[in-house]
Design a protein around this motif. Sequence first.
Motif, short mmCIF file in Angstrom:
data_model
loop_
_atom_site.label_atom_id
_atom_site.label_comp_id
_atom_site.label_asym_id
_atom_site.label_seq_id
_atom_site.Cartn_x
_atom_site.Cartn_y
_atom_site.Cartn_z
N ILE A 1 39.64 -15.15 -0.88
CA ILE A 1 38.97 -14.80 -2.13
C ILE A 1 37.47 -15.06 -2.00
CG2 ILE A 1 38.72 -15.42 -4.58
CD1 ILE A 1 41.81 -15.98 -4.52
N LYS B 1 38.51 -8.62 -11.22
CA LYS B 1 39.92 -8.97 -11.07
C LYS B 1 40.71 -7.87 -10.34
CE LYS B 1 43.74 -10.14 -14.22
NZ LYS B 1 44.03 -10.35 -15.66
N PHE C 1 42.41 -7.99 -6.61
CA PHE C 1 43.86 -7.80 -6.40
C PHE C 1 44.10 -6.77 -5.31
CE2 PHE C 1 45.51 -8.98 -10.95
CZ PHE C 1 45.00 -10.26 -10.80
N LEU D 1 47.95 -15.32 -7.75
CA LEU D 1 46.61 -15.19 -8.31
C LEU D 1 46.68 -14.84 -9.79
CD1 LEU D 1 43.59 -15.31 -7.91
CD2 LEU D 1 43.67 -12.99 -6.96
N VAL D 2 47.63 -14.01 -10.17
CA VAL D 2 47.81 -13.67 -11.59
C VAL D 2 48.11 -14.95 -12.38
CG1 VAL D 2 49.35 -12.51 -13.24
CG2 VAL D 2 48.52 -11.29 -11.24
N GLN E 1 47.24 -17.94 -11.75
CA GLN E 1 46.10 -18.86 -11.81
C GLN E 1 44.86 -18.27 -12.47
OE1 GLN E 1 44.95 -21.44 -8.57
NE2 GLN E 1 46.64 -20.63 -7.35
N TRP E 2 44.88 -16.99 -12.79
CA TRP E 2 43.65 -16.32 -13.21
C TRP E 2 42.99 -16.99 -14.41
CZ3 TRP E 2 40.79 -13.27 -10.45
CH2 TRP E 2 39.70 -12.65 -11.04
N ASP E 3 43.74 -17.26 -15.46
CA ASP E 3 43.15 -17.83 -16.67
C ASP E 3 42.98 -19.35 -16.59
OD1 ASP E 3 42.85 -15.37 -18.00
OD2 ASP E 3 44.94 -15.41 -18.64
N PRO F 1 42.83 -21.60 -13.36
CA PRO F 1 42.93 -21.83 -11.91
C PRO F 1 43.29 -23.28 -11.58
CG PRO F 1 40.84 -20.78 -12.47
CD PRO F 1 41.50 -21.19 -13.75
N ILE G 1 34.96 -17.34 -12.85
CA ILE G 1 35.22 -15.99 -13.36
C ILE G 1 34.36 -15.79 -14.59
CG2 ILE G 1 36.97 -14.42 -14.26
CD1 ILE G 1 39.01 -16.22 -12.60
N GLU H 1 35.90 -8.96 -15.30
CA GLU H 1 35.97 -10.38 -15.03
C GLU H 1 35.47 -10.60 -13.60
OE1 GLU H 1 39.56 -12.37 -17.04
OE2 GLU H 1 40.18 -10.31 -16.66
N VAL I 1 34.07 -12.18 -10.21
CA VAL I 1 34.34 -13.38 -9.42
C VAL I 1 33.03 -13.83 -8.77
CG1 VAL I 1 35.66 -14.34 -7.50
CG2 VAL I 1 36.70 -12.59 -8.98
#
Length: 186
Positions: free
Chosen positions: A14, A26, A30, A65-66, A68-70, A72, A82, A93, A95
């Motif tokens: 990442i 985002k 992905f 990753l989904v 942990q997105w909101d 982490p 983010i 969003e 990175v």
Amino acid sequence: MLKSHTEEKFVQAILYFAHNTQALGKIKLFKLMFLLDFEHFRQTGRSVTGQEYRAWRMGPVPAGLVQQWDQPEDGLRDAIRIVPEKVISHWRETVIPLQPFDATHFSKRELRLLESIAQQYRETLSDAMIDVTHAENGAWSKTWQEGAGKDQVIEYRLAVPDDAGDREAVLEAANLYAGIAAAQGR
């Protein structure tokens, strides 16, 4: 808390894309992660990050990753931020890397693949990457099946074309890697 080698590679991949591509939101992230893992599997029988990918309407998504997105977990939270960014008619969003990339976790092949994918998609927006990740007879397409495979795991084996000359060797290597990982409790 110490991260596993696989978790570290996940975070470092990442970071690599965050440092080496533009407009990394985002969806683009992905897609880049999917391309990295599935191309490496196609070549070697092993993914780079160990992520499980699921078939969603907008394409393949890395499940870890989904999740942990909101919120982490420590390793990812320390590595990136983010930031919501207004882009014409929508919000991206974005990175933002908070740490330098550490190449020591990757093989030469993995580094070449990271570089190649980042270079190819450096300035590409996520919408333009849809044709690549949604390719007919590709891993996502074979799983999605016009919605019948919604939220199903995309099997890495689908990355290896049926007519690939090295198909048997790659799948044999995949079985070997899976056996080693199971023996090590991963």
